[in-house]
Design an enzyme around this catalytic site. Sequence first.
Site, PDB file in Angstrom:
ATOM      1  N   LYS A 132       0.779  -1.209  -0.216  1.00 13.32           N
ATOM      2  CA  LYS A 132       0.025  -0.065   0.031  1.00 13.32           C
ATOM      3  C   LYS A 132       1.034   1.286  -0.004  1.00 13.32           C
ATOM      4  CE  LYS A 132      -1.669   1.714   4.257  1.00 13.32           C
ATOM      5  NZ  LYS A 132      -1.721   3.218   4.421  1.00 13.32           N
ATOM      6  N   ARG A 135      -0.518  14.848  12.925  1.00 13.67           N
ATOM      7  CA  ARG A 135       0.185  14.387  11.779  1.00 13.67           C
ATOM      8  C   ARG A 135       0.554  15.673  10.843  1.00 13.67           C
ATOM      9  NH1 ARG A 135      -2.197   8.832   9.294  1.00 13.67           N
ATOM     10  NH2 ARG A 135       0.038   8.905   8.210  1.00 13.67           N
ATOM     11  N   PRO A 136       1.454  16.508  11.279  1.00 12.48           N
ATOM     12  CA  PRO A 136       1.924  17.634  10.593  1.00 12.48           C
ATOM     13  C   PRO A 136       2.413  17.288   9.186  1.00 12.48           C
ATOM     14  CG  PRO A 136       3.314  17.343  12.329  1.00 12.48           C
ATOM     15  CD  PRO A 136       2.346  16.046  12.562  1.00 12.48           C
ATOM     16  N   ILE A 137       2.495  18.339   8.458  1.00 14.40           N
ATOM     17  CA  ILE A 137       3.175  18.350   7.209  1.00 14.40           C
ATOM     18  C   ILE A 137       4.385  19.196   7.072  1.00 14.40           C
ATOM     19  CG2 ILE A 137       1.350  16.948   5.979  1.00 14.40           C
ATOM     20  CD1 ILE A 137       0.958  19.863   4.479  1.00 14.40           C
ATOM     21  N   ASP A 138       4.827  20.046   8.182  1.00 15.97           N
ATOM     22  CA  ASP A 138       5.734  21.099   8.169  1.00 15.97           C
ATOM     23  C   ASP A 138       7.035  20.594   7.411  1.00 15.97           C
ATOM     24  OD1 ASP A 138       5.850  19.248  10.605  1.00 15.97           O
ATOM     25  OD2 ASP A 138       7.798  20.221  10.845  1.00 15.97           O
ATOM     26  N   GLN A 139       7.384  19.291   7.278  1.00 18.86           N
ATOM     27  CA  GLN A 139       8.749  18.828   6.930  1.00 18.86           C
ATOM     28  C   GLN A 139       8.542  18.712   5.371  1.00 18.86           C
ATOM     29  OE1 GLN A 139      11.736  18.394   8.855  1.00 18.86           O
ATOM     30  NE2 GLN A 139      10.375  19.545  10.218  1.00 18.86           N
ATOM     31  N   ILE A 178       6.295   6.544  17.311  1.00 15.41           N
ATOM     32  CA  ILE A 178       6.200   7.073  16.056  1.00 15.41           C
ATOM     33  C   ILE A 178       4.603   8.001  16.325  1.00 15.41           C
ATOM     34  CG2 ILE A 178       5.860   7.129  13.438  1.00 15.41           C
ATOM     35  CD1 ILE A 178       8.365   6.036  14.630  1.00 15.41           C
ATOM     36  N   ARG A 208      -9.058  -0.232   3.530  1.00 15.83           N
ATOM     37  CA  ARG A 208      -8.151   0.764   2.873  1.00 15.83           C
ATOM     38  C   ARG A 208      -6.772   0.235   2.603  1.00 15.83           C
ATOM     39  NH1 ARG A 208     -10.157   5.437   6.936  1.00 15.83           N
ATOM     40  NH2 ARG A 208     -11.424   6.467   5.415  1.00 15.83           N
ATOM     41  N   ASP A 247       3.417   0.273  12.164  1.00 21.69           N
ATOM     42  CA  ASP A 247       2.469  -0.478  11.519  1.00 21.69           C
ATOM     43  C   ASP A 247       2.122  -1.761  11.757  1.00 21.69           C
ATOM     44  OD1 ASP A 247       2.344   2.151  10.404  1.00 21.69           O
ATOM     45  OD2 ASP A 247       2.836   1.603   8.282  1.00 21.69           O
ATOM     46  N   ARG A 272      -5.044   9.669   3.271  1.00 17.17           N
ATOM     47  CA  ARG A 272      -3.977  10.757   3.956  1.00 17.17           C
ATOM     48  C   ARG A 272      -2.919  10.815   2.933  1.00 17.17           C
ATOM     49  NH1 ARG A 272      -3.308  14.334   7.888  1.00 17.17           N
ATOM     50  NH2 ARG A 272      -1.091  14.644   7.698  1.00 17.17           N
TER      51      ARG A 272
HETATM   52  N1  EPU Z   1       6.294  14.251  11.068  1.00 12.07           N
HETATM   53  C1  EPU Z   1       6.388  15.730  11.458  1.00 12.07           C
HETATM   54  N2  EPU Z   1       6.321  16.479  10.377  1.00 12.07           N
HETATM   55  C2  EPU Z   1       6.034  16.094   9.010  1.00 12.07           C
HETATM   56  C3  EPU Z   1       5.747  14.662   9.107  1.00 12.07           C
HETATM   57  C4  EPU Z   1       5.986  13.839   9.925  1.00 12.07           C
HETATM   58  O1  EPU Z   1       6.618  16.004  12.628  1.00 12.07           O
HETATM   59  O2  EPU Z   1       6.131  17.190   8.032  1.00 12.07           O
HETATM   60  C5  EPU Z   1       6.308  13.253  12.380  1.00 12.07           C
HETATM   61  C6  EPU Z   1       5.010  12.625  12.577  1.00 12.07           C
HETATM   62  O3  EPU Z   1       3.949  13.263  13.329  1.00 12.07           O
HETATM   63  C7  EPU Z   1       5.379  11.413  13.094  1.00 12.07           C
HETATM   64  C8  EPU Z   1       6.655  10.895  12.240  1.00 12.07           C
HETATM   65  O4  EPU Z   1       7.118  12.352  11.760  1.00 12.07           O
HETATM   66  O5  EPU Z   1       5.495  11.360  14.322  1.00 12.07           O
HETATM   67  C9  EPU Z   1       6.667   9.964  11.245  1.00 12.07           C
HETATM   68  O6  EPU Z   1       5.852  10.553  10.395  1.00 12.07           O
HETATM   69  P1  EPU Z   1       5.791  10.073   8.461  1.00 12.07           P
HETATM   70  O7  EPU Z   1       5.738  11.174   7.827  1.00 12.07           O
HETATM   71  O8  EPU Z   1       6.793   9.092   8.547  1.00 12.07           O
HETATM   72  O9  EPU Z   1       4.398   9.410   8.639  1.00 12.07           O
HETATM   73  P2  EPU Z   1       3.640   9.178   7.135  1.00 12.07           P
HETATM   74  O10 EPU Z   1       4.438   9.491   5.858  1.00 12.07           O
HETATM   75  O11 EPU Z   1       2.640  10.068   7.511  1.00 12.07           O
HETATM   76  C10 EPU Z   1       3.641   6.847   6.618  1.00 12.07           C
HETATM   77  C11 EPU Z   1       2.931   5.596   6.458  1.00 12.07           C
HETATM   78  C12 EPU Z   1       1.915   5.195   7.813  1.00 12.07           C
HETATM   79  C13 EPU Z   1       3.437   4.849   8.778  1.00 12.07           C
HETATM   80  C14 EPU Z   1       4.105   5.850   8.836  1.00 12.07           C
HETATM   81  C15 EPU Z   1       5.458   5.497   9.750  1.00 12.07           C
HETATM   82  C16 EPU Z   1       1.901   6.058   4.250  1.00 12.07           C
HETATM   83  C17 EPU Z   1       0.668   6.587   3.319  1.00 12.07           C
HETATM   84  N3  EPU Z   1       1.427   6.077   5.486  1.00 12.07           N
HETATM   85  O12 EPU Z   1       2.926   7.653   7.345  1.00 12.07           O
HETATM   86  O13 EPU Z   1       1.282   4.220   7.499  1.00 12.07           O
HETATM   87  O14 EPU Z   1       2.910   4.579  10.163  1.00 12.07           O
HETATM   88  O15 EPU Z   1       4.616   6.186   7.409  1.00 12.07           O
HETATM   89  O16 EPU Z   1       6.010   4.366   8.909  1.00 12.07           O
HETATM   90  O17 EPU Z   1       2.753   5.682   3.823  1.00 12.07           O
HETATM   91  C18 EPU Z   1      -0.321   2.721   8.026  1.00 12.07           C
HETATM   92  O18 EPU Z   1      -0.112   1.949   6.725  1.00 12.07           O
HETATM   93  O19 EPU Z   1      -0.907   1.882   8.617  1.00 12.07           O
HETATM   94  C19 EPU Z   1       0.195   3.610   8.385  1.00 12.07           C
HETATM   95  C20 EPU Z   1      -0.274   4.447   9.208  1.00 12.07           C
END
Ligand code: EPU
Length: 434
Positions: free
Chosen positions: A22, A122-126, A327, A397, A305, A93
């Site tokens: 996925k 779940r911020p997207i600041d990065q 996480i 999903r 996960d 998402r």
């Molecule tokens: N984070 C920030 N700022 C950002 C982005 C992330 O602070 O701009 C923090 C998050 O809050 C979190 C950490 O960084 O604490 C890791 O977040 P990450 O960005 O790695 O997560 P993601 O990309 O939103 C993906 C998977 C998730 C999985 C995580 C961690 C997808 C669509 N989703 O999420 O998958 O838990 O990586 O491996 O790829 C799932 O499949 O059940 C699922 C939730």
Amino acid sequence: MDKFVIKGGRRLTGEVTISGAKNAAVAILPAVILSDEPCIIENVPSISDVNICLRILKEMGVGVVPLGKDTYKIDPTSIRNFVVPYETARKMRASYYFLGALLGRFNKARVSMPGGCPLGARPIDQHLKAFAALGAEYNLSQGMIDLKAAKLRGNQIFFDVVTVGATMNAMLAAVKAEGLTVIENAAKEPHIVDLANFLNTMGANIMGAGTDVIKIRGVQKLHGAVYSVIPDQIEAGTFMAAVAATKGDVLIKNVIPKHLESITKKMEKIGVNIEQFDDSIRVWVDGPLVKANIKTAPHPGFPTDMQSQIATLLTLAEGTSIITENIWEQRFGYVDELRRMGADITVNGKVALIEGTGKLMGAPVKACDLRAGAALIIAGLAASGVTEIEDIFHIERGYDCMEGKLRQLGADIEKVSIPDTKSEKNSEHGKAAV
Ligand code: EPU
């Protein structure tokens, strides 16, 4: 609305084939936008997150033609716009990957903020930091993210946290930027490598994916490619936990054993037997299950996960186990439901203490997110009596025909329709995906 009805207590035996990943597919499909020619993507899982992704592509004018159950021809040459509206973006998402892909293609993107989610903040600041480093300006207004760049230029990007989504988005935006981009503190998950491999197959120049420094030398054009998505490591891990929980014996096919290392090591500690082959593993249990301590961490650590599924297994083990979730802030939502099934779990902040009771009892429960739903299925398979799981749209999903695959292994699981008494707000279409 559908629910799963499981009559527990049956050993899982036989063979099961894992579908495409996925979290790779939801990035690879938008990445096709960057190509000047059609691509053929194979091993695409049949899950609702992928369906939404394909719908977004079609709404943009991208040609999407199924060429079999799990293969699609995606033709981006007819793409008409660079907007992903609220109505579709809120359903998934991972719609944030359209930001990087559209920016890379058009030097602009307009994508709705992904909707609310059940895992905590779940911020997207990065993601935005990476786009800004490459020369894009962003504006957030009315729930929409607008990105615009006169020209994208390679740059140094240092992530403050290890993030899968922002690493992938930075790769998508940088692949056609002028010059060299260096991503530091990059995530190393298998799906990062898979996206890099796909982009490179289209003619990109990405080095170092799978390490914490990724170097991308921008290219002017990407061409068509035929590419097969990697197997889903979390689906495989979920089946491993289900087999172990029922003390079964199953050959899990279409896996990359290396991707499962952290899961395999913990399961072996718990008392699960695992034999690895080239692209399959045999999982079986012939003795007692014992406690283990688990801390989730970015790859190659133990994946968040898989946290709820292994916790469920540990409720069936001897002794006290400790799980630390590093996480996500809110990933113990399934605990209340497992307690209804007789589990003894105490949560304190990011730590869960599991007193193994060795057994679970069937009960009516509700999935609160994708992996929570998977955990409840495992619990239901191992429990005595009947378990009914509601809100299974979360499970659909991310798991390709979960009940069909489990039935093939001997599980007594049925998908049953229930009258939809809930408002649209609570339906599949009203909630953001994981
Ligand atoms: N984070 C920030 N700022 C950002 C982005 C992330 O602070 O701009 C923090 C998050 O809050 C979190 C950490 O960084 O604490 C890791 O977040 P990450 O960005 O790695 O997560 P993601 O990309 O939103 C993906 C998977 C998730 C999985 C995580 C961690 C997808 C669509 N989703 O999420 O998958 O838990 O990586 O491996 O790829 C799932 O499949 O059940 C699922 C939730």
